[in-house]
Design a protein around this motif. Structure first.
Motif, short mmCIF file in Angstrom:
data_model
loop_
_atom_site.label_atom_id
_atom_site.label_comp_id
_atom_site.label_asym_id
_atom_site.label_seq_id
_atom_site.Cartn_x
_atom_site.Cartn_y
_atom_site.Cartn_z
N ASN A 165 -7.17 -23.42 -33.24
CA ASN A 165 -7.64 -22.89 -34.52
C ASN A 165 -7.68 -24.02 -35.54
OD1 ASN A 165 -4.84 -23.08 -34.83
ND2 ASN A 165 -4.67 -21.20 -36.03
N GLY A 166 -8.30 -25.12 -35.11
CA GLY A 166 -8.47 -26.28 -35.96
C GLY A 166 -9.79 -26.24 -36.71
N ILE A 167 -10.31 -27.41 -37.04
CA ILE A 167 -11.48 -27.56 -37.91
C ILE A 167 -12.76 -27.01 -37.30
CG2 ILE A 167 -12.06 -29.91 -37.14
CD1 ILE A 167 -12.13 -28.88 -40.79
N GLY A 168 -12.87 -27.00 -35.98
CA GLY A 168 -14.11 -26.53 -35.36
C GLY A 168 -15.18 -27.62 -35.37
N ILE A 169 -16.35 -27.25 -34.89
CA ILE A 169 -17.45 -28.20 -34.75
C ILE A 169 -18.62 -27.73 -35.61
CG2 ILE A 169 -19.10 -29.24 -33.13
CD1 ILE A 169 -16.90 -28.70 -30.93
N LYS A 170 -19.11 -28.62 -36.46
CA LYS A 170 -20.26 -28.30 -37.30
C LYS A 170 -21.49 -28.08 -36.43
CE LYS A 170 -18.78 -30.95 -41.32
NZ LYS A 170 -19.06 -32.11 -42.18
N GLU A 171 -22.36 -27.21 -36.90
CA GLU A 171 -23.59 -26.87 -36.17
C GLU A 171 -24.40 -28.12 -35.81
OE1 GLU A 171 -25.84 -24.39 -34.10
OE2 GLU A 171 -24.15 -23.65 -35.27
N LYS A 182 -24.26 -33.07 -29.72
CA LYS A 182 -23.77 -34.43 -29.51
C LYS A 182 -22.36 -34.50 -28.92
CE LYS A 182 -25.84 -35.34 -33.92
NZ LYS A 182 -25.53 -35.82 -35.26
N ILE A 183 -21.67 -33.36 -28.82
CA ILE A 183 -20.25 -33.36 -28.44
C ILE A 183 -19.99 -34.09 -27.13
CG2 ILE A 183 -18.38 -31.81 -27.66
CD1 ILE A 183 -18.68 -32.15 -30.73
N PHE A 184 -20.86 -33.95 -26.14
CA PHE A 184 -20.64 -34.59 -24.85
C PHE A 184 -21.35 -35.94 -24.73
CE2 PHE A 184 -20.10 -29.98 -23.80
CZ PHE A 184 -18.76 -30.05 -23.46
N SER A 185 -21.90 -36.46 -25.83
CA SER A 185 -22.59 -37.75 -25.80
C SER A 185 -21.59 -38.89 -25.88
CB SER A 185 -23.55 -37.86 -26.98
OG SER A 185 -24.54 -36.86 -26.91
N PRO A 186 -21.87 -40.00 -25.16
CA PRO A 186 -20.95 -41.13 -25.24
C PRO A 186 -20.96 -41.76 -26.63
CG PRO A 186 -22.90 -41.73 -23.98
CD PRO A 186 -23.00 -40.26 -24.27
N TYR A 187 -19.80 -42.16 -27.09
CA TYR A 187 -19.58 -42.85 -28.37
C TYR A 187 -19.84 -41.99 -29.59
CZ TYR A 187 -19.58 -46.50 -24.94
OH TYR A 187 -19.33 -47.23 -23.81
N SER A 239 -17.62 -22.65 -30.77
CA SER A 239 -16.89 -23.14 -31.93
C SER A 239 -17.45 -22.54 -33.22
CB SER A 239 -17.00 -24.67 -32.00
OG SER A 239 -16.21 -25.17 -33.05
N THR A 240 -16.57 -22.31 -34.16
CA THR A 240 -16.94 -21.92 -35.50
C THR A 240 -16.27 -22.90 -36.45
OG1 THR A 240 -17.04 -19.60 -34.83
CG2 THR A 240 -16.90 -20.05 -37.21
N TYR A 241 -17.09 -23.55 -37.27
CA TYR A 241 -16.56 -24.55 -38.20
C TYR A 241 -15.55 -23.89 -39.14
CZ TYR A 241 -16.37 -28.48 -41.39
OH TYR A 241 -15.94 -29.53 -42.17
N MET A 242 -14.43 -24.56 -39.33
CA MET A 242 -13.29 -24.13 -40.16
C MET A 242 -12.50 -22.98 -39.52
SD MET A 242 -13.34 -26.31 -42.60
CE MET A 242 -12.23 -25.73 -43.88
N LYS A 243 -12.77 -22.64 -38.25
CA LYS A 243 -12.05 -21.57 -37.57
C LYS A 243 -11.45 -22.03 -36.24
CE LYS A 243 -13.32 -17.96 -40.18
NZ LYS A 243 -12.42 -17.43 -41.14
N GLY A 244 -12.14 -22.91 -35.51
CA GLY A 244 -11.59 -23.36 -34.24
C GLY A 244 -12.63 -23.49 -33.15
N THR A 245 -12.14 -23.92 -31.99
CA THR A 245 -13.01 -24.22 -30.85
C THR A 245 -12.34 -23.76 -29.56
OG1 THR A 245 -13.88 -26.17 -32.00
CG2 THR A 245 -14.19 -26.10 -29.61
N SER A 246 -13.17 -23.32 -28.62
CA SER A 246 -12.71 -23.00 -27.27
C SER A 246 -13.59 -23.75 -26.27
CB SER A 246 -12.81 -21.50 -26.98
OG SER A 246 -11.91 -20.78 -27.77
N PHE A 247 -12.95 -24.49 -25.38
CA PHE A 247 -13.65 -25.14 -24.27
C PHE A 247 -13.37 -24.34 -23.01
CE2 PHE A 247 -13.89 -28.61 -27.22
CZ PHE A 247 -15.10 -29.21 -26.90
N PHE A 248 -14.40 -24.19 -22.20
CA PHE A 248 -14.31 -23.45 -20.95
C PHE A 248 -14.64 -24.40 -19.81
CE2 PHE A 248 -15.38 -20.58 -24.33
CZ PHE A 248 -14.60 -19.46 -24.09
N ILE A 249 -13.69 -24.57 -18.91
CA ILE A 249 -13.88 -25.45 -17.75
C ILE A 249 -13.86 -24.57 -16.51
CG2 ILE A 249 -12.86 -27.30 -16.38
CD1 ILE A 249 -11.58 -28.30 -19.06
N GLU A 250 -14.94 -24.63 -15.75
CA GLU A 250 -15.04 -23.86 -14.52
C GLU A 250 -14.94 -24.81 -13.33
OE1 GLU A 250 -18.18 -20.96 -12.16
OE2 GLU A 250 -18.52 -21.40 -14.26
N LEU A 251 -13.95 -24.57 -12.47
CA LEU A 251 -13.74 -25.39 -11.29
C LEU A 251 -13.89 -24.52 -10.04
CD1 LEU A 251 -10.52 -27.34 -12.34
CD2 LEU A 251 -12.85 -28.21 -12.29
N PRO A 252 -14.55 -25.04 -9.01
CA PRO A 252 -14.62 -24.28 -7.75
C PRO A 252 -13.23 -24.04 -7.18
CG PRO A 252 -16.14 -26.15 -7.73
CD PRO A 252 -15.27 -26.30 -8.94
#
Length: 180
Positions: free
Chosen positions: A111-117, A122-127, A161-174
């Motif tokens: 429940n941190g800052i979240g990601i701006k629209e 770009k989240i998964f882009s290098p650098y 993600s919602t900015y100013m509310k938080g983020t959830s990452f979902f990792i799916e593994l076989p």
């Protein structure tokens, strides 16, 4: 212990996700000079069987970077809260493990800052980093996580993600061993 496990266990094997999470806590505390308890609630809901078949060393890297990003998002949000909001703010990072027929789904939420629209693509882009400090953010963490999950583990990763509310990452593994 963290570094040794990361270097030695690059092959695929069965292991406990809880064990991996536990290995991430001490280096996280060291990185951020945290003495004593974590300054957020770490909630872990893994169910009865938290056994994964994956590269343990790579999953340590994935979980460490994910928890670290959540912590830094919490710290960044605190900068925007007024005194009353700070009193009522209960920061958390929640890690959940759910199973479907063929997959394990790991959900890492904060429940941190979240990601701006404008940063979503770009989240998964290098650098690319959203962090205000270049000391902490090199912009390769999420890029590496995506490659480890998708290329090495043949899994999937996405986020909400919602900015100013938080983020959830979902990792799916076989669930099954590779090649079956």
């Amino acid at each position: 212990k963290f570094a040794g496990t990361q270097q030695m266990e690059t092959g695929f094997s069965e292991f406990s996700l809880k064990e991996v999470i536990d290995l991430c806590i001490s280096p996280l505390k060291a990185k951020h000079s945290i003495i004593g308890e974590l300054p957020f609630d770490l909630e872990i809901e893994l169910g009865n069987d938290d056994t994964l078949y994956a590269s343990k060393g790579q999953m340590i890297e994935v979980m460490f970077n994910s928890i670290d990003n959540g912590y830094e998002a919490i710290e960044e949000l605190r900068l925007y809260l007024n005194d009353e909001e700070k009193k009522n703010y209960r920061p958390y990072i929640r890690i959940e493990l759910h199973s479907t027929g063929n997959s394990h789904i790991i959900k890492i939420s904060d429940n941190g800052i979240g990601i701006k629209e404008e940063n979503r693509l770009k989240i998964f882009s290098p650098y690319f980093t959203t962090k205000s400090s270049t000391i902490s953010g090199t912009g390769i963490g999420m890029y590496v996580i995506k490659r480890l999950i998708e290329e090495n583990h043949k899994g999937k990763i996405h986020f909400e993600s919602t900015y100013m509310k938080g983020t959830s990452f979902f990792i799916e593994l076989p669930k099954t061993k590779r090649g079956r």
